[in-house]
Design an enzyme around this catalytic site. Structure first.
Site, PDB file in Angstrom:
ATOM      1  N   TYR A  23       0.799  -1.322  -0.198  1.00  0.00           N
ATOM      2  CA  TYR A  23       0.060   0.022   0.069  1.00  0.00           C
ATOM      3  C   TYR A  23       0.778   1.186  -0.074  1.00  0.00           C
ATOM      4  O   TYR A  23       1.098   1.780   1.281  1.00  0.00           O
ATOM      5  CB  TYR A  23      -1.003   0.070   1.175  1.00  0.00           C
ATOM      6  CG  TYR A  23      -1.709  -1.124   1.421  1.00  0.00           C
ATOM      7  CD1 TYR A  23      -2.153  -1.918   0.202  1.00  0.00           C
ATOM      8  CD2 TYR A  23      -2.710  -1.533   2.342  1.00  0.00           C
ATOM      9  CE1 TYR A  23      -2.903  -3.197   0.149  1.00  0.00           C
ATOM     10  CE2 TYR A  23      -3.567  -2.583   2.485  1.00  0.00           C
ATOM     11  CZ  TYR A  23      -3.688  -3.372   1.514  1.00  0.00           C
ATOM     12  OH  TYR A  23      -4.594  -4.491   1.331  1.00  0.00           O
ATOM     13  N   SER A  77     -12.667  -5.719   1.272  1.00  0.00           N
ATOM     14  CA  SER A  77     -13.922  -5.385   0.459  1.00  0.00           C
ATOM     15  C   SER A  77     -15.171  -5.569   0.937  1.00  0.00           C
ATOM     16  O   SER A  77     -16.097  -5.972   0.339  1.00  0.00           O
ATOM     17  CB  SER A  77     -13.577  -5.664  -0.802  1.00  0.00           C
ATOM     18  OG  SER A  77     -12.255  -5.299  -1.350  1.00  0.00           O
ATOM     19  N   PRO A  78     -15.241  -5.480   2.532  1.00  0.00           N
ATOM     20  CA  PRO A  78     -16.484  -6.025   2.984  1.00  0.00           C
ATOM     21  C   PRO A  78     -17.691  -5.188   2.579  1.00  0.00           C
ATOM     22  O   PRO A  78     -18.934  -5.485   2.808  1.00  0.00           O
ATOM     23  CB  PRO A  78     -16.396  -5.752   4.544  1.00  0.00           C
ATOM     24  CG  PRO A  78     -15.324  -4.699   4.625  1.00  0.00           C
ATOM     25  CD  PRO A  78     -14.380  -4.885   3.691  1.00  0.00           C
ATOM     26  N   GLN A  87     -16.484  -2.366  -1.999  1.00  0.00           N
ATOM     27  CA  GLN A  87     -16.054  -0.953  -2.481  1.00  0.00           C
ATOM     28  C   GLN A  87     -16.841   0.145  -2.370  1.00  0.00           C
ATOM     29  O   GLN A  87     -16.963   1.052  -3.285  1.00  0.00           O
ATOM     30  CB  GLN A  87     -15.115  -0.961  -3.472  1.00  0.00           C
ATOM     31  CG  GLN A  87     -13.962  -2.114  -3.350  1.00  0.00           C
ATOM     32  CD  GLN A  87     -12.821  -2.246  -4.184  1.00  0.00           C
ATOM     33  OE1 GLN A  87     -13.101  -2.125  -5.405  1.00  0.00           O
ATOM     34  NE2 GLN A  87     -11.514  -2.406  -3.822  1.00  0.00           N
ATOM     35  N   GLY A  88     -17.967   0.052  -1.509  1.00  0.00           N
ATOM     36  CA  GLY A  88     -19.074   1.199  -1.524  1.00  0.00           C
ATOM     37  C   GLY A  88     -20.187   0.705  -2.072  1.00  0.00           C
ATOM     38  O   GLY A  88     -21.272   1.096  -1.850  1.00  0.00           O
TER      39      GLY A  88
HETATM   40  N1  LIG Z   1      -5.502  -8.670   0.959  1.00  0.00           N
HETATM   41  C1  LIG Z   1      -6.070  -8.058  -0.175  1.00  0.00           C
HETATM   42  O1  LIG Z   1      -5.617  -8.553  -1.115  1.00  0.00           O
HETATM   43  C2  LIG Z   1      -6.893  -6.887  -0.114  1.00  0.00           C
HETATM   44  C3  LIG Z   1      -7.279  -6.459  -0.877  1.00  0.00           C
HETATM   45  C4  LIG Z   1      -8.341  -5.172  -0.950  1.00  0.00           C
HETATM   46  C5  LIG Z   1      -8.378  -4.919   0.120  1.00  0.00           C
HETATM   47  N2  LIG Z   1      -7.602  -5.056   1.314  1.00  0.00           N
HETATM   48  C6  LIG Z   1      -7.959  -4.543   2.673  1.00  0.00           C
HETATM   49  O2  LIG Z   1      -9.402  -4.485   3.047  1.00  0.00           O
HETATM   50  C7  LIG Z   1      -9.505  -2.984   3.204  1.00  0.00           C
HETATM   51  C8  LIG Z   1     -10.991  -2.913   2.790  1.00  0.00           C
HETATM   52  O3  LIG Z   1     -11.077  -3.137   1.278  1.00  0.00           O
HETATM   53  P1  LIG Z   1     -11.517  -2.201   0.074  1.00  0.00           P
HETATM   54  O4  LIG Z   1     -11.101  -0.729   0.539  1.00  0.00           O
HETATM   55  O5  LIG Z   1     -11.234  -2.889  -0.882  1.00  0.00           O
HETATM   56  O6  LIG Z   1     -13.155  -2.088   0.267  1.00  0.00           O
HETATM   57  P2  LIG Z   1     -14.287  -1.443   1.161  1.00  0.00           P
HETATM   58  O7  LIG Z   1     -13.739  -1.491   2.508  1.00  0.00           O
HETATM   59  O8  LIG Z   1     -15.487  -2.429   0.772  1.00  0.00           O
HETATM   60  O9  LIG Z   1     -14.637  -0.058   0.634  1.00  0.00           O
HETATM   61  C9  LIG Z   1     -14.068   1.216   0.779  1.00  0.00           C
HETATM   62  C10 LIG Z   1     -14.667   2.173   0.181  1.00  0.00           C
HETATM   63  O10 LIG Z   1     -15.973   2.101   0.576  1.00  0.00           O
HETATM   64  C11 LIG Z   1     -16.683   3.360   0.684  1.00  0.00           C
HETATM   65  N3  LIG Z   1     -17.235   3.485   1.867  1.00  0.00           N
HETATM   66  C12 LIG Z   1     -16.497   2.899   2.995  1.00  0.00           C
HETATM   67  N4  LIG Z   1     -17.395   3.236   4.072  1.00  0.00           N
HETATM   68  C13 LIG Z   1     -18.608   3.661   3.552  1.00  0.00           C
HETATM   69  C14 LIG Z   1     -19.657   4.176   4.341  1.00  0.00           C
HETATM   70  N5  LIG Z   1     -20.027   3.859   5.626  1.00  0.00           N
HETATM   71  N6  LIG Z   1     -20.683   4.541   3.419  1.00  0.00           N
HETATM   72  C15 LIG Z   1     -20.556   4.770   2.013  1.00  0.00           C
HETATM   73  N7  LIG Z   1     -19.396   4.338   1.453  1.00  0.00           N
HETATM   74  C16 LIG Z   1     -18.235   3.864   2.055  1.00  0.00           C
HETATM   75  C17 LIG Z   1     -15.725   4.203   0.326  1.00  0.00           C
HETATM   76  O11 LIG Z   1     -15.520   4.542  -0.906  1.00  0.00           O
HETATM   77  P3  LIG Z   1     -15.198   5.973  -1.537  1.00  0.00           P
HETATM   78  O12 LIG Z   1     -13.925   6.359  -1.112  1.00  0.00           O
HETATM   79  O13 LIG Z   1     -15.394   6.140  -2.984  1.00  0.00           O
HETATM   80  O14 LIG Z   1     -16.224   7.086  -0.842  1.00  0.00           O
HETATM   81  C18 LIG Z   1     -14.305   3.433   0.815  1.00  0.00           C
HETATM   82  O15 LIG Z   1     -13.085   4.055   0.266  1.00  0.00           O
HETATM   83  C19 LIG Z   1      -8.439  -2.322   2.599  1.00  0.00           C
HETATM   84  O16 LIG Z   1      -8.350  -0.911   3.175  1.00  0.00           O
HETATM   85  C20 LIG Z   1      -7.386  -3.173   2.852  1.00  0.00           C
HETATM   86  O17 LIG Z   1      -6.867  -3.003   4.114  1.00  0.00           O
HETATM   87  C21 LIG Z   1      -7.003  -6.129   1.176  1.00  0.00           C
END
Ligand SMILES: NC(=O)c1ccc[n+]([C@@H]2O[C@H](COP(=O)([O-])OP(=O)(O)OC[C@H]3O[C@@H](n4cnc5c(N)ncnc54)[C@H](OP(=O)(O)O)[C@@H]3O)[C@@H](O)[C@H]2O)c1
Length: 324
Positions: free
Chosen positions: A67, A213-214, A217-218
């Site tokens: 990251y 990505s719970p 991703q939004g």
């Molecule tokens: N191990 C792996 O390969 C891997 C891969 C992916 C992710 N990860 C980890 O998992 C974490 C989370 O995954 P992710 O970032 O891919 O997806 P996510 O948590 O499903 O989505 C995050 C995005 O959703 C939106 N969001 C978050 N909370 C919200 C809310 N309460 N209301 C409305 N929109 C909201 C925001 O989008 P906007 O910014 O557009 O507003 C935010 O940037 C990452 O930070 C990382 O630490 C790990």
């Protein structure tokens, strides 16, 4: 076990986490390819997001070397120090990046990881994904050596198949070390781990699932369905089929149902989606939503303070079954 305000042992280790952690990919500051996924968050905003996480009861943070080549780890450490957190008062999970590397790289780069996160120890060190020059058995063996040297506290993997996870578990088990977790994509719009054997194997071996990505991703919040204008500014997500019109139409009925439940419980759609994830499979799943705004983290941490009824969890299960 009811997880309202409850802590959760990752894979039976003594790493005790809240069911929601903070995903810190969003702190990458566009420093490398992986970092280009999200806009640059300034330190001031990162500080607020971290503070609100702590205020909301979150006790752990997930970051990774990849990251922003350490940018996320450094920003996290800076924010935690500014929040007055001493080493040991919060838990940190980070990851080693295997691509184009052998397992021997794990011990070669550990000092960099420790330095980036200083003064906080590495509570969970994860193999980021299975696509490297060495196999999973060699990789977790290298991780076990770090554990012996007390440079890390627990071992996890990420994006591992059921078989790879079992191999990693077996290798560590022979040394008397538990495999804490497998971090995989898991949300109401992507339930593949329930049909490809990962969930079943994790439950059988007592390994925790860390859902990345719970919130899809939004997408599960319905904000993109309600306001397609937002789709103009979603960075690399625009290449995902789920964010294109056909994908949005496919997820619309489920998103509407999540909204209906959010009105019933007087919570946000994100809280419904996260609450289902952390409760539906008993103690197996914890989730690490990322945030780019203060409101996100306030809402997401709030997913720990109520509980969907069993009946509504079953209804969500049924409504999202097509995404298994
Ligand atoms: N191990 C792996 O390969 C891997 C891969 C992916 C992710 N990860 C980890 O998992 C974490 C989370 O995954 P992710 O970032 O891919 O997806 P996510 O948590 O499903 O989505 C995050 C995005 O959703 C939106 N969001 C978050 N909370 C919200 C809310 N309460 N209301 C409305 N929109 C909201 C925001 O989008 P906007 O910014 O557009 O507003 C935010 O940037 C990452 O930070 C990382 O630490 C790990």
């Amino acid at each position: 076990m009811d997880k309202i305000n409850n802590l959760h042992s990752l894979g039976g280790t003594n790493m005790i986490v809240t069911p929601i952690g903070l995903g810190c990919w969003q702190f990458s500051k566009q420093k490398n390819m992986a970092g280009k996924f999200w806009p640059t968050l300034e330190d001031d905003l990162i500080g607020k997001v971290v503070n609100l996480s702590l205020e909301g009861g979150i006790n752990w943070f997930d970051t990774a070397e990849v990251y922003g080549n350490g940018a996320s780890e450094k920003a996290l450490s800076k924010a935690l120090q500014a929040a007055g957190k001493k080493p040991g008062e919060v838990l940190i999970a980070t990851k080693w990046w295997p691509m184009f590397r052998f397992a021997s790289n794990i011990s070669k780069t550990i000092d960099e990881r420790i330095k980036a996160l200083t003064p906080y120890p590495i509570d969970l060190y994860q193999v980021h994904q299975p696509w490297g020059f060495s196999n999973e058995r060699s990789e977790v063996t290298a991780m076990a050596e770090l554990l012996d040297r007390k440079l890390i506290k627990n071992i996890g993997v990420s994006n591992f198949s059921a078989q790879q996870m079992k191999n990693a578990w077996e290798t560590l088990d022979k040394k008397g070390i538990p495999l804490a977790s497998n971090q995989v994509m898991y949300n109401l719009l992507h339930r593949k781990i329930e049909s490809n054997g990962i969930m079943e194997m994790a439950k059988k071996l007592g390994i925790s699932i860390i859902a990345y990505s719970p919130l899809a991703q939004g997408l599960v919040t319905g904000k993109f369905h309600d306001n397609p204008e937002l789709l103009k500014n979603i960075g690399l997500r625009k290449y995902s089929a789920k964010f294109k019109s056909k994908g949005l139409e496919k997820s619309r009925p489920l998103v509407m149902f999540i909204k209906e439940l959010s009105l019933k419980y007087n919570v946000s759609p994100s809280q419904i989606a996260l609450n289902w994830l952390i409760n539906f499979h008993g103690n197996t799943v914890v989730a690490i939503p990322g945030a780019t705004k203060e409101i996100h983290v306030k809402e997401n941490a709030g997913a720990m303070s109520f509980r969907l009824s069993d009946e509504d969890m079953q209804r969500l299960d049924k409504e999202s079954a097509m995404f298994k």
